[in-house]
Write a protein that holds these residues in place. Structure first.
Motif, PDB file in Angstrom:
ATOM      1  N   ASN A  10      10.572  -4.693  -9.930  1.00  0.00           N
ATOM      2  CA  ASN A  10       9.388  -3.957  -9.395  1.00  0.00           C
ATOM      3  C   ASN A  10       9.574  -3.966  -7.789  1.00  0.00           C
ATOM      4  N   ALA A  12       7.883  -2.606  -5.336  1.00  0.00           N
ATOM      5  CA  ALA A  12       6.901  -2.936  -4.569  1.00  0.00           C
ATOM      6  C   ALA A  12       6.192  -4.326  -4.810  1.00  0.00           C
ATOM      7  N   GLY A  41      13.107   1.909 -11.562  1.00  0.00           N
ATOM      8  CA  GLY A  41      12.485   3.217 -11.930  1.00  0.00           C
ATOM      9  C   GLY A  41      12.036   3.844 -10.686  1.00  0.00           C
ATOM     10  N   SER A  42      11.845   5.121 -10.723  1.00  0.00           N
ATOM     11  CA  SER A  42      11.127   5.611  -9.584  1.00  0.00           C
ATOM     12  C   SER A  42       9.676   5.703  -9.623  1.00  0.00           C
ATOM     13  N   ASP A  43       8.999   5.526 -10.711  1.00  0.00           N
ATOM     14  CA  ASP A  43       7.815   5.127 -10.852  1.00  0.00           C
ATOM     15  C   ASP A  43       7.636   4.574 -12.251  1.00  0.00           C
ATOM     16  N   ALA A  44       6.342   4.066 -12.766  1.00  0.00           N
ATOM     17  CA  ALA A  44       6.248   3.199 -14.039  1.00  0.00           C
ATOM     18  C   ALA A  44       6.808   3.863 -15.183  1.00  0.00           C
ATOM     19  N   ALA A  45       6.544   5.266 -15.535  1.00  0.00           N
ATOM     20  CA  ALA A  45       6.939   5.851 -16.762  1.00  0.00           C
ATOM     21  C   ALA A  45       8.592   5.974 -16.560  1.00  0.00           C
ATOM     22  N   ASP A  46       9.142   6.409 -15.506  1.00  0.00           N
ATOM     23  CA  ASP A  46      10.637   6.293 -15.343  1.00  0.00           C
ATOM     24  C   ASP A  46      11.226   4.791 -15.630  1.00  0.00           C
ATOM     25  N   ALA A  47      10.594   3.705 -15.185  1.00  0.00           N
ATOM     26  CA  ALA A  47      10.912   2.433 -15.450  1.00  0.00           C
ATOM     27  C   ALA A  47      10.889   2.153 -16.718  1.00  0.00           C
ATOM     28  N   ASN A 153      -8.228   0.296  -6.536  1.00  0.00           N
ATOM     29  CA  ASN A 153      -7.168   1.221  -6.844  1.00  0.00           C
ATOM     30  C   ASN A 153      -7.569   2.461  -5.762  1.00  0.00           C
ATOM     31  N   GLU A 278      -3.290  -3.786 -15.669  1.00  0.00           N
ATOM     32  CA  GLU A 278      -3.051  -2.182 -15.587  1.00  0.00           C
ATOM     33  C   GLU A 278      -4.122  -1.528 -16.258  1.00  0.00           C
TER      34      GLU A 278
END
Length: 298
Positions: A10, A12, A41-47, A153, A278
């Motif tokens: 991650n 970030a 990943g570029s975002d959570a879904a991609d990761a 958030n 999450e």
């Protein structure tokens, strides 16, 4: 034979500071004989997609380099497979790693744990919210704490964990106890107003809050803790004791163990559940323990 490790990162974590720890940790793993492939990943879904692809190629372990949120994502990829999960804690909250005995303040020590490749089976929990379904390894929460998460958030300032302090102060001004309804193992029903409900596979969340101090990750049960309605002053007085787990002795606190939990609210508007930090989705939610669903390196 050299272990083949897929390392999920991650970038970030800790505001990007954790990424600076990756290079020395990777050197330590390679010096111990491991061969690495790094997944970012570029975002959570991609990761998650990349992690699932890596697991399908049968590495010797999928290693999560991050905090509880990244571990949560990795759990989705490895649960039900024979690929073990390794954890090198590098996040703001590392409660799942702590519950499993992984060193949380020394990445090199955690890397040594991975290199030993000694594993154990632990439980996970499945949660359903509407049509969505996922697994969690730590704690699902709903109520005051999840509303603080929602509020934090939405904030753009301040950065890091300070957002949660600001969100907590703001939420406390308007928060009212929630009329919850819990159904445990399809036969016990609990209806009461409460500040929050936690359904736990491990004991703590939020960076050390021992909300379910008796939870064990391998007992085939979920711990359910409900903090009943309290005046705000009393809630503020009791809340710090969650870091020691001594809140469990307060008269307003109810604790149970169950294999399945259905969590409902009489007025569910704006009420969501979070698991492993999450966002899961709005109530009602249903949780079910999955005994031995995870093989973890410890």
């Amino acid at each position: 034979m050299s272990p083949q490790l897929a390392v999920l990162v991650n970038p970030a974590a800790r505001g990007g500071r954790a990424l600076r720890q990756l290079e020395p940790v990777a050197r330590r793993l390679r010096a111990g004989g491991a061969e690495l492939s790094v997944i970012v990943g570029s975002d959570a879904a991609d990761a998650l997609e990349r992690a699932c692809t890596a697991v399908a190629e049968r590495p010797d372990a999928l290693v999560a380099f991050g905090g509880d949120g990244l571990v949560h994502l990795a759990v989705q990829a490895v649960a039900g497979t024979d690929v073990p999960l390794g954890i090198i804690p590098a996040g703001t909250g590392n409660d799942i790693a702590a519950a499993l005995g992984v060193p949380c303040k020394d990445p090199m020590a955690a890397a040594r744990v991975v290199l030993r490749m000694k594993s154990r089976l632990v439980d996970a929990a499945r949660v359903r919210a509407g049509r969505a379904e996922e697994l969690f390894a730590g704690v699902l929460c709903c109520g005051f704490d999840s509303r603080v998460n929602e509020r934090a958030n939405r904030l753009t300032w301040p950065a890091g964990s300070a957002r949660y302090v600001v969100a907590m102060v703001e939420e406390l001004r308007s928060f009212r106890p929630v009329p919850f309804r819990l159904v445990l193992d399809d036969d016990e029903v609990i209806e009461r107003e409460a500040m929050l409900v936690a359904v736990a596979n491990t004991r703590s969340y939020g960076g050390g809050m021992r909300v379910c101090p008796d939870a064990l990750p391998d007992d085939g049960l979920l711990d359910v803790v409900m903090v009943g309605a309290l005046p705000k002053g009393e809630f503020l007085r009791v809340f710090p004791s969650v870091y020691r787990g001594t809140h469990a002795g307060h008269p307003a606190v109810t604790a149970r163990k169950a294999r399945t939990v259905r969590l409902e609210a009489a007025d569910p508007a704006g009420l969501v559940a979070y698991a492993d930090g999450e966002r899961v989705g709005p109530v009602p939610v249903e949780c079910e323990v999955r005994p031995g669903a995870l093989r973890v390196l410890v």
